[in-house]
Enzyme design. Sequence first.
Site, PDB file in Angstrom:
ATOM      1  N   ASP A   1      -5.741  -0.664   5.801  1.00  0.00           N
ATOM      2  CA  ASP A   1      -6.833  -0.853   4.854  1.00  0.00           C
ATOM      3  C   ASP A   1      -6.333  -1.463   3.539  1.00  0.00           C
ATOM      4  O   ASP A   1      -5.318  -1.010   2.988  1.00  0.00           O
ATOM      5  CB  ASP A   1      -7.450   0.528   4.561  1.00  0.00           C
ATOM      6  CG  ASP A   1      -8.670   0.448   3.689  1.00  0.00           C
ATOM      7  OD1 ASP A   1      -9.694  -0.049   4.177  1.00  0.00           O
ATOM      8  OD2 ASP A   1      -8.598   0.868   2.511  1.00  0.00           O
TER       9      ASP A   1
ATOM     10  N   GLU B   1      -5.866  -5.605   6.815  1.00  0.00           N
ATOM     11  CA  GLU B   1      -7.157  -6.012   6.271  1.00  0.00           C
ATOM     12  C   GLU B   1      -6.884  -6.965   5.114  1.00  0.00           C
ATOM     13  O   GLU B   1      -7.014  -6.631   3.941  1.00  0.00           O
ATOM     14  CB  GLU B   1      -7.961  -4.800   5.777  1.00  0.00           C
ATOM     15  CG  GLU B   1      -9.412  -5.153   5.518  1.00  0.00           C
ATOM     16  CD  GLU B   1     -10.052  -4.427   4.349  1.00  0.00           C
ATOM     17  OE1 GLU B   1     -11.213  -4.739   4.057  1.00  0.00           O
ATOM     18  OE2 GLU B   1      -9.400  -3.581   3.710  1.00  0.00           O
TER      19      GLU B   1
END
Length: 567
Positions: A196, A275
Amino acid sequence: MPTLKWWQTALFYQIYPRSFADGNGDGIGDFAGMIAKLDYLKELGVDALWLSPHFPSPNWDCGYDISDYCGVAPEYGTLQDFKNFLQGAHEHGMRVILDLVLNHTSDEHPWFLESKSSRDNPKADWYVWADTPPNNWQSCFDGEAWTFVPERGQYYYHYFMKQQPDLNWRNPAVKQAMWDAARFWLDMGVDGFRLDAIGTIYEDPNLTPHTVPMSLAELRRFGELAQTPAEVRLKNRYWHEMFKYQHGGPGLHDLMKELRLVLDEYDGDRMLVGEDENIDYMGSGDDELHLVFNFPLMKTDRITPVHVRRNQQQRLAQLDALPVRGWGCNTLGNHDSSRIYTRYGDGVHNPQLARLNAALVLTLRGTPFLYNGEEIGMSDLIITEPEKFRDTMATWYYQAIVQELGVPPTEAALRAGMMSRDKNRTPLQWSNAPNGGFCPPAVSPWLPVNPDYAQGVNVQDQTNNPASMLNYYKRLIQVRRQTPALLAGEYAPLHPQARTYFAFLRYTPQQSVLVILNYSDKPRRLSFDIPGKTIARLLFSSEINKTDESLAGIHLAPFEARIAELG
Ligand code: NOJ
């Protein structure tokens, strides 16, 4: 076919646990539900699952604020339920990757509770503290990026919500603790991680202030009202400038290398997908991330042949330039973005465009990622009652523009509902039953179900309808799986000037495959001059009545997606 790693040929499918399948009937998705749907996923043709966070969390950011990296949120089940799910997925021949949130924890994580308790506790330096806000940095979710803690008489930094304090990654103990958490899941057998928001891990060490003459709420509002190209350009420039010192700071390459070494301790080709769109984070191509997402492909209002061609040209050239050639990774939707069906629709031909775009993601060079629900054509559901928002970013925005900017509440609610990510996170629609079959009729699901489940946008009805979106995806996935050139082949654009259709070859030494996507409501007759090839043998068409055709004259229907093997 060259020997490829599993994550190169796999089709990934993102499960948003809260909304995927509710096994215990409480209106919230869970592991029992996911286990019950493994057959469905297998039949769809999925090879690997990416789970958005399943960890304990106060849910200020729907699970991206983690309070225990080695646990399972009670509403999703127990650790044993997770293990059963993992084992079940593996028995079905599907890999599982988890979401690893490195930049920040929840403010309820024991690490933060300890860190904020005094200036001299053992974890005092695990987060980013300052006596006074050293600059005017903003949180990208809720205004000021520095929040005061009375216990310490200091401020902590958070790039996301104030409930998501940034970890201090310059502290080796933080790394150690996080790598231990990663090992906890790797030891259990998970196949890798989606990382993330890695770009936000390190900031500008000089803490340089931004120069945008607006607050976050003002900037968002400015963006909503921007109409002229100059206003839109200014908005984009301001967004960039507001946050440019808060990501991409030095240190990330070394950190990714370290994490890669942790994964490489394990057998089974564990993998990392970042990401982030920055190909630099693939390092040499073999020492940092295995994949980064091709986000530039989806950062557009309309998917057009010109946009895709340009994207592929730039992207593939960058991947090819890595010392160890890089592998692509394409997606058009996830839990943070408006659903493909809505976002890239034109309001008239949404079903056709959604089918074309599915064919696009599944035929481009690279690993495709699908987002749960796109296979049945789920669309955005905009919630306009602020008390029903679950995405707290929208709640904050609603309040900010009503209170600070005096926007009338009804308009503010609509704007906040439109920017909210709730619209693309609604429960998966399993059948034409109340609540779309997601949970029992008497139960309120955590987010409302899109009422279009009753108009055929549900798994059960579509399973039984050969012409459905679901069966379209299944056929397409099957063709991809059986066609080596689509899995492993090179890419070469054809007819590079065409503005209304996108044609390209995927080829290996043994096989050449032609893909044509007609992004227009007009039929077309096309001819292709490809040395040594005369015939296009039909592998797939979005139309039902197509056959093999001569390369000298291929007849495309409006919005047709065609895949053909050349001979
Ligand atoms: C990116 C995630 O995809 C998003 O949902 C989340 O809000 C932020 N990172 C913060 O973790």
